[in-house]
Motif scaffolding. Sequence first.
Motif, PDB file in Angstrom:
ATOM      1  N   MET A   1      10.830 -24.964  14.891  1.00 45.33           N
ATOM      2  CA  MET A   1       9.875 -25.283  13.862  1.00 45.33           C
ATOM      3  C   MET A   1       9.343 -26.697  14.127  1.00 45.33           C
ATOM      4  SD  MET A   1      10.313 -25.096   9.689  1.00 45.33           S
ATOM      5  CE  MET A   1      11.194 -23.580   9.650  1.00 45.33           C
ATOM      6  N   ASN A   2       8.041 -26.862  14.040  1.00 44.28           N
ATOM      7  CA  ASN A   2       7.474 -28.195  14.283  1.00 44.28           C
ATOM      8  C   ASN A   2       7.409 -29.001  12.976  1.00 44.28           C
ATOM      9  OD1 ASN A   2       5.076 -27.589  12.888  1.00 44.28           O
ATOM     10  ND2 ASN A   2       4.089 -26.826  14.729  1.00 44.28           N
ATOM     11  N   TRP A   3       7.015 -30.226  13.079  1.00 47.03           N
ATOM     12  CA  TRP A   3       7.023 -31.130  11.924  1.00 47.03           C
ATOM     13  C   TRP A   3       6.101 -30.677  10.809  1.00 47.03           C
ATOM     14  CZ3 TRP A   3       2.497 -33.523  10.610  1.00 47.03           C
ATOM     15  CH2 TRP A   3       1.492 -33.548  11.577  1.00 47.03           C
ATOM     16  N   ALA A   4       4.942 -30.093  11.158  1.00 42.54           N
ATOM     17  CA  ALA A   4       4.004 -29.633  10.128  1.00 42.54           C
ATOM     18  C   ALA A   4       4.609 -28.480   9.326  1.00 42.54           C
ATOM     19  CB  ALA A   4       2.688 -29.205  10.769  1.00 42.54           C
ATOM     20  N   ASP A   5       5.326 -27.583   9.998  1.00 47.93           N
ATOM     21  CA  ASP A   5       5.982 -26.477   9.296  1.00 47.93           C
ATOM     22  C   ASP A   5       7.060 -26.993   8.346  1.00 47.93           C
ATOM     23  OD1 ASP A   5       4.433 -24.593  10.641  1.00 47.93           O
ATOM     24  OD2 ASP A   5       5.903 -24.333  12.246  1.00 47.93           O
ATOM     25  N   ILE A   6       7.812 -27.999   8.808  1.00 45.51           N
ATOM     26  CA  ILE A   6       8.875 -28.564   7.978  1.00 45.51           C
ATOM     27  C   ILE A   6       8.288 -29.199   6.718  1.00 45.51           C
ATOM     28  CG2 ILE A   6      10.666 -30.348   7.884  1.00 45.51           C
ATOM     29  CD1 ILE A   6      11.083 -29.799  10.931  1.00 45.51           C
ATOM     30  N   ILE A   7       7.206 -29.962   6.898  1.00 46.74           N
ATOM     31  CA  ILE A   7       6.557 -30.600   5.746  1.00 46.74           C
ATOM     32  C   ILE A   7       6.017 -29.545   4.784  1.00 46.74           C
ATOM     33  CG2 ILE A   7       4.583 -32.022   5.029  1.00 46.74           C
ATOM     34  CD1 ILE A   7       5.032 -33.650   7.619  1.00 46.74           C
ATOM     35  N   ALA A   8       5.370 -28.511   5.324  1.00 44.40           N
ATOM     36  CA  ALA A   8       4.816 -27.447   4.475  1.00 44.40           C
ATOM     37  C   ALA A   8       5.925 -26.729   3.712  1.00 44.40           C
ATOM     38  CB  ALA A   8       4.024 -26.466   5.331  1.00 44.40           C
ATOM     39  N   GLU A   9       7.045 -26.435   4.378  1.00 41.87           N
ATOM     40  CA  GLU A   9       8.164 -25.773   3.716  1.00 41.87           C
ATOM     41  C   GLU A   9       8.715 -26.636   2.585  1.00 41.87           C
ATOM     42  OE1 GLU A   9       9.706 -22.807   4.066  1.00 41.87           O
ATOM     43  OE2 GLU A   9       8.288 -22.108   5.575  1.00 41.87           O
ATOM     44  N   ARG A  10       8.877 -27.929   2.831  1.00 42.88           N
ATOM     45  CA  ARG A  10       9.405 -28.842   1.807  1.00 42.88           C
ATOM     46  C   ARG A  10       8.465 -28.931   0.612  1.00 42.88           C
ATOM     47  NH1 ARG A  10      11.822 -33.755   5.545  1.00 42.88           N
ATOM     48  NH2 ARG A  10      13.557 -32.554   6.362  1.00 42.88           N
ATOM     49  N   ARG A  11       7.163 -29.036   0.882  1.00 43.53           N
ATOM     50  CA  ARG A  11       6.198 -29.118  -0.226  1.00 43.53           C
ATOM     51  C   ARG A  11       6.165 -27.827  -1.026  1.00 43.53           C
ATOM     52  NH1 ARG A  11       1.059 -32.552   2.167  1.00 43.53           N
ATOM     53  NH2 ARG A  11       2.205 -34.510   2.372  1.00 43.53           N
ATOM     54  N   ALA A  12       6.216 -26.687  -0.338  1.00 44.75           N
ATOM     55  CA  ALA A  12       6.214 -25.400  -1.040  1.00 44.75           C
ATOM     56  C   ALA A  12       7.472 -25.254  -1.881  1.00 44.75           C
ATOM     57  CB  ALA A  12       6.102 -24.255  -0.035  1.00 44.75           C
ATOM     58  N   ALA A  13       8.620 -25.650  -1.341  1.00 42.68           N
ATOM     59  CA  ALA A  13       9.875 -25.570  -2.101  1.00 42.68           C
ATOM     60  C   ALA A  13       9.829 -26.494  -3.317  1.00 42.68           C
ATOM     61  CB  ALA A  13      11.053 -25.922  -1.200  1.00 42.68           C
ATOM     62  N   GLY A  14       9.277 -27.692  -3.130  1.00 47.26           N
ATOM     63  CA  GLY A  14       9.160 -28.623  -4.254  1.00 47.26           C
ATOM     64  C   GLY A  14       8.239 -28.099  -5.342  1.00 47.26           C
ATOM     65  N   ALA A  15       7.112 -27.512  -4.937  1.00 46.50           N
ATOM     66  CA  ALA A  15       6.170 -26.956  -5.913  1.00 46.50           C
ATOM     67  C   ALA A  15       6.788 -25.775  -6.644  1.00 46.50           C
ATOM     68  CB  ALA A  15       4.883 -26.541  -5.209  1.00 46.50           C
ATOM     69  N   ALA A  16       7.545 -24.954  -5.930  1.00 46.96           N
ATOM     70  CA  ALA A  16       8.182 -23.798  -6.557  1.00 46.96           C
ATOM     71  C   ALA A  16       9.249 -24.244  -7.548  1.00 46.96           C
ATOM     72  CB  ALA A  16       8.784 -22.891  -5.489  1.00 46.96           C
ATOM     73  N   SER A  17      10.030 -25.256  -7.177  1.00 46.13           N
ATOM     74  CA  SER A  17      11.099 -25.707  -8.076  1.00 46.13           C
ATOM     75  C   SER A  17      10.546 -26.429  -9.313  1.00 46.13           C
ATOM     76  CB  SER A  17      12.083 -26.610  -7.335  1.00 46.13           C
ATOM     77  OG  SER A  17      11.451 -27.802  -6.928  1.00 46.13           O
ATOM     78  N   SER A  18       9.380 -27.062  -9.189  1.00 50.84           N
ATOM     79  CA  SER A  18       8.797 -27.755 -10.346  1.00 50.84           C
ATOM     80  C   SER A  18       7.991 -26.818 -11.237  1.00 50.84           C
ATOM     81  CB  SER A  18       7.905 -28.907  -9.876  1.00 50.84           C
ATOM     82  OG  SER A  18       6.731 -28.400  -9.258  1.00 50.84           O
ATOM     83  N   GLY A  19       7.794 -25.574 -10.806  1.00 53.21           N
ATOM     84  CA  GLY A  19       7.064 -24.602 -11.614  1.00 53.21           C
ATOM     85  C   GLY A  19       5.568 -24.598 -11.380  1.00 53.21           C
ATOM     86  N   ALA A  20       5.105 -25.348 -10.392  1.00 53.07           N
ATOM     87  CA  ALA A  20       3.668 -25.419 -10.134  1.00 53.07           C
ATOM     88  C   ALA A  20       3.112 -24.104  -9.592  1.00 53.07           C
ATOM     89  CB  ALA A  20       3.378 -26.543  -9.145  1.00 53.07           C
ATOM     90  N   LEU A  21       3.990 -23.236  -9.099  1.00 52.41           N
ATOM     91  CA  LEU A  21       3.525 -21.969  -8.530  1.00 52.41           C
ATOM     92  C   LEU A  21       3.713 -20.799  -9.480  1.00 52.41           C
ATOM     93  CD1 LEU A  21       4.901 -22.382  -4.893  1.00 52.41           C
ATOM     94  CD2 LEU A  21       2.615 -22.903  -5.757  1.00 52.41           C
TER      95      LEU A  21
END
Length: 102
Positions: A1-21
Motif C-alpha cells: 500500500m502506498n502513502w496515498a492509500d494509507i492517508i485515504a484509509e485513515r481519513r475514511a476511518a476517521g470520518a466513519a468513526s465521527s459519524g460524518a458518513l
Amino acid sequence: MNWADIIAERRAAGAASSGALSKLPGEGAPVDLSEDLLVPPEVRALMRTLKHAGYTPPEIAAMKAIANLEKELAALPASERVEKARALVARITVLREAKNCV
C-alpha cells in the motif's frame, strides 16, 4: 500500500468513526456494480445485449470449464486423479492443435 492509500484509509476511518458518513443518500442500499462507468455507453449497451442474449465469451466459458474440472479432479481419489489428469491433458492438446489448424 502506498502513502496515498494509507492517508485515504485513515481519513475514511476517521470520518466513519465521527459519524460524518452516516445518513447519506442510499445508505444501506446495495451498490449497483452491473454498469462499468469506465466503459463507453455504446460498448456497455452492446455488452448488456450480449449478456441478455445468453452469450458467454469463449475466455469465460473456458475459465468455467477449467474450474469445474479442477473441482472434479479434487474430488477423485489420488489413484484415479493422475489417470484423469493425463486424459485431460491429452484432450487439451487435441483441442489446441485443432484450434491452430483453423
